[in-house]
Design a protein around this motif. Structure first.
Motif, short mmCIF file in Angstrom:
data_model
loop_
_atom_site.label_atom_id
_atom_site.label_comp_id
_atom_site.label_asym_id
_atom_site.label_seq_id
_atom_site.Cartn_x
_atom_site.Cartn_y
_atom_site.Cartn_z
N MET A 117 -4.23 -0.23 8.57
CA MET A 117 -4.09 -0.44 7.13
C MET A 117 -3.60 0.82 6.42
O MET A 117 -2.75 0.76 5.54
N LYS A 118 -4.11 2.01 6.83
CA LYS A 118 -3.69 3.22 6.16
C LYS A 118 -2.19 3.43 6.29
O LYS A 118 -1.54 3.91 5.37
N ASP A 119 -1.62 3.06 7.45
CA ASP A 119 -0.18 3.23 7.62
C ASP A 119 0.58 2.36 6.64
O ASP A 119 1.58 2.80 6.05
N ILE A 120 0.13 1.12 6.43
CA ILE A 120 0.82 0.23 5.49
C ILE A 120 0.59 0.69 4.06
O ILE A 120 1.49 0.60 3.21
N GLN A 121 -0.60 1.21 3.76
CA GLN A 121 -0.83 1.77 2.43
C GLN A 121 0.15 2.91 2.15
O GLN A 121 0.67 3.03 1.05
N THR A 122 0.40 3.73 3.15
CA THR A 122 1.36 4.82 2.98
C THR A 122 2.77 4.29 2.79
O THR A 122 3.53 4.80 1.96
N LEU A 123 3.13 3.24 3.54
CA LEU A 123 4.45 2.62 3.33
C LEU A 123 4.58 2.12 1.90
O LEU A 123 5.60 2.32 1.24
N LEU A 124 3.55 1.46 1.41
CA LEU A 124 3.57 0.91 0.06
C LEU A 124 3.69 2.02 -0.98
O LEU A 124 4.34 1.85 -2.02
N ALA A 125 3.09 3.16 -0.70
CA ALA A 125 3.13 4.29 -1.62
C ALA A 125 4.43 5.07 -1.53
O ALA A 125 4.75 5.84 -2.44
N THR A 126 5.19 4.87 -0.47
CA THR A 126 6.37 5.69 -0.21
C THR A 126 7.67 4.93 -0.42
O THR A 126 8.63 5.49 -0.99
N LEU A 127 7.73 3.69 0.02
CA LEU A 127 8.98 2.92 0.00
C LEU A 127 9.09 2.08 -1.26
O LEU A 127 8.08 1.69 -1.86
#
Length: 484
Positions: free
Chosen positions: A1-11
């Motif tokens: 989940m943290k990886d997808i949270q980072t994607l959401l925050a970045t992309l």
């Protein structure tokens, strides 16, 4: 989940949606990541009015990514006269209680058809009349760059969440700068479309005699363009429509504009522009010149004192109509303690204007639109500061004392934002672009307006500026997830 949270925050949203189409992630995973990001930042921001997690999960489960270029990317709807079926629509006020419409606004329906899961609502000040997102019912929304200054209003909660990287974009609306002011305060992109470009129905024909319109706040220019492609067009029974757009708004972000004739207006009398905002404007002029555009100074064509008297005649009359409608439907008069000090002042001084006064104010505003229309024969774009001052402490904008005069209220609000409402009055598209940060680390937006119907030109210019002076790696101290 943290990886997808980072994607959401970045992309941005378009990139995330492409991952959904390629089945690298699902819409449900993106929704769960957005909810986790909200959990991370909302306790400090106070930006969410209501969560509708399960309804959004039901919607996300069937999204394939083929619905639109933003399909699968979750967001919120601003709680201000835009119905989301089943969600409370308080409009930032005690007055509406727990009212829950059982239908969607047409703009919401178009977002849903585009495969965008809507998991709740974001906060607004009462009736959207403040440049500070705060209310006695829901409290103060904070700025992720600095909690001691305003996040702007009235779409400040949407801007704060986008800036804090909880979401790549969020719905808002704008009747006097309510998308562009918070975009400037929070260092994100905000565009107000041409009058009639996006739908107001089915419950409204227009807002504030055509001053109000719906769109969004975003981190990337192309997300804003894609959202406008998804939502543009008159709805059934609309009183008017914007000019037809050839091609897509998204395609306009993929090419630089030709060399533009740009007029820069740096003052809005009777108020003065702060030196920090002057510095931001000068920096933007230098950037535009380096890109080959011709920029020249222009004196303000607007008398602010007369302008805001006419605008508040319209707002006062329509606020009175709203209050009377609520009283009629519930069968009891409205008590003073059910509305806020700002609303009481507006009603006291402008709520009793005559029909002739209202008509004269509308005629005056329409004449201003003709004046600017002629001006746009000479220039492709007008440039002003978004705000005449850096983001202020909320106490300097929030009105809690109803013994103030309306002129004092106008001075407090419009010495801060004197420029943005001009283009609500004229109906022209306008945008705040985050190109400058002060020595104190606060974002300062630059404000551009195009001719009526010229969103494509503004998107093209904004995308060129985004490529030349990218802002996506600027991250506020309060952030939902790490950004590389």
């Amino acid at each position: 989940m943290k990886d997808i949270q980072t994607l959401l925050a970045t992309l941005d949203g378009i990139t995330l949606s492409e991952l959904v189409r390629r089945k690298e992630i699902t819409a449900t995973q993106l929704l769960d990541a957005a909810l986790a990001n909200i959990d991370a930042v909302n306790p400090a921001l106070n930006a969410v009015a209501e969560r509708r997690d399960e309804a959004a999960r039901d919607a996300a489960a069937s999204i394939t990514g083929a619905e639109s270029v933003l399909a699968g990317v979750p967001t919120l709807v601003k709680d201000l006269f835009m119905p989301l079926a089943g969600a409370r629509m308080a409009n930032g006020s005690h007055l509406f209680g727990d009212y829950r419409p059982d239908f969607d606004g047409e703009l919401v329906a178009r977002l849903k058809r585009g495969g965008i899961p809507l998991f709740g609502t974001s906060l607004s000040p009462e009736f959207g009349t403040s440049y500070c997102t705060s209310s006695t019912r829901f409290g103060l929304t904070h700025n992720p760059w600095n909690p001691d200054v305003t996040c702007g209003g009235s779409s400040g909660a949407a801007a704060a969440l986008v800036a804090a990287r909880a979401l790549p974009f969020a719905h808002g609306n704008d009747g006097g700068g309510s998308l562009r002011v918070p975009a400037s305060c929070c260092g994100v992109f905000g565009l107000k479309p041409t009058r009639g470009r996006t739908p107001m129905g089915p419950s409204s024909g227009e807002g504030w005699a055509g001053l109000g319109i719906n769109h969004a706040i975003s981190r990337s220019v192309r997300d804003s363009a894609a959202l406008l492609d998804l939502t543009a067009g008159m709805d059934t029974g609309a009183p008017y429509a914007a000019p037809h757009q050839r091609g897509t708004f998204l395609s306009s972000t993929q090419r630089d504009p030709d060399a533009l004739r740009i007029a820069v207006i740096d003052q809005a009398p009777p108020w003065r522009t702060d030196p920090v905002c002057h510095a931001a404007l000068a920096d933007t002029v230098s950037l535009l010149t380096s890109l080959g555009h011709h920029v020249e100074p222009l004196a303000s064509p607007v008398d602010g004192t007369v302008f805001y008297d006419r605008v508040f005649t319209i707002i006062g009359a329509q606020t009175r109509a709203l209050i009377d409608t609520v009283a009629h439907h519930r069968g009891a008069p409205i008590r003073a303690d059910e509305i806020e000090a700002r609303t009481r002042i507006i009603l006291r001084e402008k709520g009793g204007v005559s029909g002739a006064d209202y008509a004269a104010a509308v005629d005056w505003v329409h004449a201003l639109g003709r004046t600017f229309g002629r001006l746009m024969r000479r220039y492709d774009v007008l440039l002003t500061p978004t705000l005449a001052m850096p983001p202020l402490p909320p106490a300097e904008l929030a009105i809690t004392d109803d013994t103030l005069s309306l002129n004092e209220v106008i001075d407090r609000s419009h010495r801060f934002s004197p420029f943005t409402a001009w283009f609500n009055a004229t109906g022209q598209p306008a945008m705040s672009v985050p190109l400058y940060w002060s020595e104190q680390g606060l974002p300062i937006g630059s404000h551009f307006a195009g001719a009526f119907g010229a969103e494509a030109l503004l998107f093209s210019l904004a995308a060129q500026l985004e490529r030349a002076a990218p802002w996506s790696q600027r991250v506020p101290p309060l952030c939902a997830a790490p950004v590389a």
